[in-house]
Design an enzyme around this catalytic site. Structure first.
Site, PDB file in Angstrom:
ATOM      1  N   LYS A 252      28.910  51.352  12.741  1.00 36.72           N
ATOM      2  CA  LYS A 252      27.731  50.998  13.339  1.00 36.72           C
ATOM      3  C   LYS A 252      27.920  49.712  14.198  1.00 36.72           C
ATOM      4  CE  LYS A 252      25.760  50.695   9.492  1.00 36.72           C
ATOM      5  NZ  LYS A 252      26.884  51.383   8.792  1.00 36.72           N
TER       6      LYS A 252
ATOM      7  N   GLN B  40      23.998  49.936   6.303  1.00 33.92           N
ATOM      8  CA  GLN B  40      24.089  50.868   5.341  1.00 33.92           C
ATOM      9  C   GLN B  40      24.163  52.439   5.965  1.00 33.92           C
ATOM     10  OE1 GLN B  40      21.568  48.135   4.130  1.00 33.92           O
ATOM     11  NE2 GLN B  40      23.513  47.359   3.840  1.00 33.92           N
TER      12      GLN B  40
ATOM     13  N   GLY C 280      28.613  44.939   6.260  1.00 40.10           N
ATOM     14  CA  GLY C 280      29.777  44.225   7.034  1.00 40.10           C
ATOM     15  C   GLY C 280      30.075  45.234   8.397  1.00 40.10           C
ATOM     16  N   HIS C 281      29.729  44.711   9.404  1.00 38.22           N
ATOM     17  CA  HIS C 281      29.728  45.347  10.598  1.00 38.22           C
ATOM     18  C   HIS C 281      30.651  44.887  11.689  1.00 38.22           C
ATOM     19  CE1 HIS C 281      25.237  46.974  10.520  1.00 38.22           C
ATOM     20  NE2 HIS C 281      25.869  47.114   9.482  1.00 38.22           N
TER      21      HIS C 281
ATOM     22  N   ASP D  25      29.349  51.951   6.659  1.00 38.25           N
ATOM     23  CA  ASP D  25      30.781  51.891   7.361  1.00 38.25           C
ATOM     24  C   ASP D  25      31.179  53.000   8.437  1.00 38.25           C
ATOM     25  OD1 ASP D  25      30.772  49.627   5.678  1.00 38.25           O
ATOM     26  OD2 ASP D  25      31.802  50.678   4.061  1.00 38.25           O
TER      27      ASP D  25
HETATM   28  P1  GDP Z   1      29.791  49.576   9.859  1.00 34.91           P
HETATM   29  O1  GDP Z   1      29.426  48.960   8.801  1.00 34.91           O
HETATM   30  O2  GDP Z   1      29.011  50.817  10.171  1.00 34.91           O
HETATM   31  O3  GDP Z   1      29.686  48.751  10.966  1.00 34.91           O
HETATM   32  O4  GDP Z   1      31.232  49.800  10.215  1.00 34.91           O
HETATM   33  P2  GDP Z   1      32.540  48.929   9.273  1.00 34.91           P
HETATM   34  O5  GDP Z   1      32.643  47.814  10.229  1.00 34.91           O
HETATM   35  O6  GDP Z   1      32.168  48.472   7.850  1.00 34.91           O
HETATM   36  O7  GDP Z   1      33.800  49.903   9.139  1.00 34.91           O
HETATM   37  C1  GDP Z   1      34.189  50.615  10.407  1.00 34.91           C
HETATM   38  C2  GDP Z   1      35.619  50.464  10.509  1.00 34.91           C
HETATM   39  O8  GDP Z   1      36.224  51.392  11.301  1.00 34.91           O
HETATM   40  C3  GDP Z   1      36.064  49.082  11.288  1.00 34.91           C
HETATM   41  O9  GDP Z   1      37.069  48.653  10.480  1.00 34.91           O
HETATM   42  C4  GDP Z   1      36.179  49.263  12.705  1.00 34.91           C
HETATM   43  O10 GDP Z   1      36.661  48.270  13.400  1.00 34.91           O
HETATM   44  C5  GDP Z   1      36.693  50.717  12.548  1.00 34.91           C
HETATM   45  N1  GDP Z   1      36.492  51.474  13.703  1.00 34.91           N
HETATM   46  C6  GDP Z   1      35.149  51.896  14.202  1.00 34.91           C
HETATM   47  N2  GDP Z   1      35.167  52.909  15.252  1.00 34.91           N
HETATM   48  C7  GDP Z   1      36.454  53.155  14.901  1.00 34.91           C
HETATM   49  C8  GDP Z   1      37.295  54.267  15.905  1.00 34.91           C
HETATM   50  O11 GDP Z   1      36.945  55.265  16.612  1.00 34.91           O
HETATM   51  N3  GDP Z   1      38.622  54.582  15.247  1.00 34.91           N
HETATM   52  C9  GDP Z   1      39.317  53.457  14.437  1.00 34.91           C
HETATM   53  N4  GDP Z   1      40.396  53.765  14.423  1.00 34.91           N
HETATM   54  N5  GDP Z   1      38.485  52.590  13.973  1.00 34.91           N
HETATM   55  C10 GDP Z   1      37.146  52.509  14.150  1.00 34.91           C
HETATM   56  P1  IMO Z   2      27.320  48.574   6.146  1.00 39.20           P
HETATM   57  O1  IMO Z   2      26.056  47.959   6.914  1.00 39.20           O
HETATM   58  C1  IMO Z   2      29.056  50.722   2.542  1.00 39.20           C
HETATM   59  C2  IMO Z   2      26.679  50.040  -1.170  1.00 39.20           C
HETATM   60  C3  IMO Z   2      27.547  49.253  -2.242  1.00 39.20           C
HETATM   61  C4  IMO Z   2      26.869  49.910  -3.495  1.00 39.20           C
HETATM   62  C5  IMO Z   2      25.598  50.281  -2.981  1.00 39.20           C
HETATM   63  C6  IMO Z   2      24.161  49.104  -3.452  1.00 39.20           C
HETATM   64  O2  IMO Z   2      28.431  47.893   6.365  1.00 39.20           O
HETATM   65  O3  IMO Z   2      27.343  50.076   6.354  1.00 39.20           O
HETATM   66  P2  IMO Z   2      23.692  46.861  -2.797  1.00 39.20           P
HETATM   67  O4  IMO Z   2      24.727  45.680  -2.832  1.00 39.20           O
HETATM   68  O5  IMO Z   2      23.501  47.204  -1.553  1.00 39.20           O
HETATM   69  O6  IMO Z   2      22.720  46.878  -3.988  1.00 39.20           O
HETATM   70  O7  IMO Z   2      24.842  47.913  -3.310  1.00 39.20           O
HETATM   71  O8  IMO Z   2      25.353  50.249  -1.726  1.00 39.20           O
HETATM   72  N1  IMO Z   2      26.745  49.422   0.111  1.00 39.20           N
HETATM   73  C7  IMO Z   2      27.464  49.666   1.143  1.00 39.20           C
HETATM   74  N2  IMO Z   2      28.216  50.546   1.294  1.00 39.20           N
HETATM   75  N3  IMO Z   2      28.414  49.998   3.656  1.00 39.20           N
HETATM   76  C8  IMO Z   2      27.472  49.004   3.489  1.00 39.20           C
HETATM   77  O9  IMO Z   2      26.827  48.294   4.731  1.00 39.20           O
HETATM   78  C9  IMO Z   2      26.826  49.033   2.322  1.00 39.20           C
HETATM   79  N4  IMO Z   2      25.783  48.114   1.780  1.00 39.20           N
HETATM   80  C10 IMO Z   2      25.607  48.586   0.460  1.00 39.20           C
HETATM   81  O10 IMO Z   2      28.919  49.329  -2.216  1.00 39.20           O
HETATM   82  O11 IMO Z   2      27.517  51.144  -3.710  1.00 39.20           O
HETATM   83 MG    MG Z   3      30.439  48.232   7.172  1.00 43.00          MG
END
Ligand code: GDP
Ligand code: IMO
Ligand code: MG
Length: 427
Positions: free
Chosen positions: A16, A223, A40-41, A13
């Site tokens: 990415k 991840q 979840g991107h 998270d």
């Molecule tokens: P990912 O899994 O690495 O793609 O990240 P996620 O989407 O799960 O979580 C990142 C969160 O941060 C999302 O809600 C994005 O919209 C938000 N986000 C990404 N870059 C920024 C930033 O520079 N500032 C803020 N405020 N939010 C951001």
């Molecule tokens: P993105 O791509 C954050 C974590 C789960 C759990 C552990 C194992 O959005 O960054 P799993 O279902 O993979 O067997 O769970 O890994 N986990 C993540 N945490 N972002 C993710 O993906 C994750 N994918 C798995 O919360 O702790």
């Molecule tokens: Mg994510």
């Protein structure tokens, strides 16, 4: 030639989706190489707000081919709903390809993920319960079913019948559950085959030909490094490698073809699920960050545990991944902080620890040692160049560069594509 890997440097998270959506303007191919729909991107761009689980974040550019690589475990039901959703919002997915070598998530994988977590009780890993661990376990146990098996329904039936017999024994005899019907699963997966067969191919050849033609390729990590099953906080880890090495393996690209490895880090740190996190803030500051930044799972809505930037973990991440440069995201979340901390080393039993221990028992006892820097206490969302940032924001980034011995090439100051400061091109 450019083959750029974008890798999560922390516990996932990191942003990415945001970074890949922005950088993919320069790519012709974007490849997901690990994990599955545990990811979840989030992408916020002129098309709207999206949370992608399987589809690469380059899908919004009409000329870009999106590839689900061999290293992904694919739940076709999730792909169906994701692609339907994208199409309903006007996003063309005609250029999506699926590796014939990608293993499929089957209904029993999801069932076992839940049953195993329930059996672990308080010791549960906190998985996403999407069947990821059981699907990767089957892959290495050589009992997986692959996307390529959908291309021949006789093979599919044969494979399924053999594997399901074992799975049903475990379901009924170990867990006392009903057995699953081979016919029902077969019918369901035949429907997936009918939809996706034209997109299933040897994606390694497609990528190799693109590289041969000098077309830029991006590899999109899922991840984060600290969830890696070898180097992360095992057993509180995921089941495929989110690393740069994993990017090569999960897409079928030779390591010496990577031209830039970008490590993506939040300006602080978060984690979902169980397992140690030395800099976790179990206080109002942690809660304030969670609420301010809405640090809740993009898909699951689970609260994310928040803490200060951990340079010990980051240095380990940089060493194993060989990051050429770093992207620092969510810098704007720290806008109102009067003081910002960075963990520079740990203390364990009075001794200094400057490495990330393999043992989670040791890691749990590590106390972070912090350096404190003054905040900038102003809004940075609209700033687009490094020199325009408040002096204390620049000092924070420069201190990270010093502690990590890597340049910060990209700074994200907001959710949307354009809220980005590019200091150095990675292509
Ligand atoms: P990912 O899994 O690495 O793609 O990240 P996620 O989407 O799960 O979580 C990142 C969160 O941060 C999302 O809600 C994005 O919209 C938000 N986000 C990404 N870059 C920024 C930033 O520079 N500032 C803020 N405020 N939010 C951001
Ligand atoms: P993105 O791509 C954050 C974590 C789960 C759990 C552990 C194992 O959005 O960054 P799993 O279902 O993979 O067997 O769970 O890994 N986990 C993540 N945490 N972002 C993710 O993906 C994750 N994918 C798995 O919360 O702790
Ligand atoms: Mg994510």
């Amino acid at each position: 030639m450019s083959v750029v890997a974008a890798i999560g440097g922390q516990w996932g998270d990191e942003g990415k989706g945001k970074v890949v959506d922005m950088l993919a303007a320069q790519a012709r191919y974007v490849v997901r190489f690990s994990g599955g729909d545990n990811a979840g991107h989030t992408v916020v761009n002129p098309h709207g707000h999206f949370v992608l689980r399987l589809t690469p974040s380059g899908v919004f550019y009409p000329g870009t081919t999106s590839i689900i690589g061999n290293g992904v475990v694919l739940n076709p039901a999730v792909l169906n709903s994701e692609v339907d959703h994208l199409n309903s919002r006007g996003i063309d997915t005609a250029r999506l390809l699926i590796s014939d070598r990608a293993n499929l998530i089957m209904p029993y994988h999801i069932a076992f993920d839940g049953l195993e977590e329930e059996t672990l009780g308080e010791k549960a890993i906190g998985t996403t319960r999407k069947g990821i661990g059981p699907a990767f376990a089957d892959k290495v146990a050589r009992t997986g079913i692959r996307a390529g098996d959908l291309l021949d329904k006789n093979t599919l039936r044969e494979r399924l019948t053999t594997v399901l017999e074992f799975k049903n024994r475990i379901l009924t005899k170990v867990y006392g559950k009903e057995s699953l019907s081979a016919d029902e699963i077969y019918e369901q997966y035949c429907a997936y085959a009918d939809r996706w067969a034209p997109r299933i191919c040897d994606t390694t050849s497609v990528i190799a030909a693109a590289i041969e033609r000098n077309e830029p390729v991006m590899l999109e990590g899922a991840q984060g490094f600290l969830l890696d099953p070898d180097f992360g906080t095992y057993p509180f880890a995921t089941s495929s490698s989110p690393t740069a090495a994993g990017a090569c393996l999960g897409s079928g690209i030779a390591p010496n073809l990577l031209t830039h490895i970008l490590g993506i880090f939040k300006a602080y740190q978060t984690r979902v699920g169980a397992g140690p996190m030395p800099t976790e803030l179990k206080n109002e500051t942690g809660e304030a960050i969670r609420e301010l930044a809405h640090e809740y799972g993009a898909v699951s809505q689970r609260p994310r545990r928040c803490g200060w930037f951990d340079a010990v973990a980051a240095r380990f991440s940089i060493r194993i991944n060989g990051f050429n440069s770093l992207a620092v995201t969510r810098l704007d979340v720290l806008d109102n902080m009067p003081q910002i901390r960075i963990c520079t080393e740990y203390k364990l039993d009075g001794k200094t620890v400057d490495h990330f221990p393999a043992s989670i028992l040791e890691l749990e006892r590590c106390q972070p040692v912090y350096e404190e820097l003054p905040g900038w206490e102003s809004r940075i969302n609209d700033i687009r160049d490094f020199d325009g940032l408040p002096v204390n924001a620049r000092k924070y980034l420069l201190r990270l560069e010093e502690l990590l011995s890597r340049p910060v090439s990209l700074i994200s100051v907001g959710k949307s594509r354009e809220q980005t400061i590019v200091r150095q091109s990675v292509f």
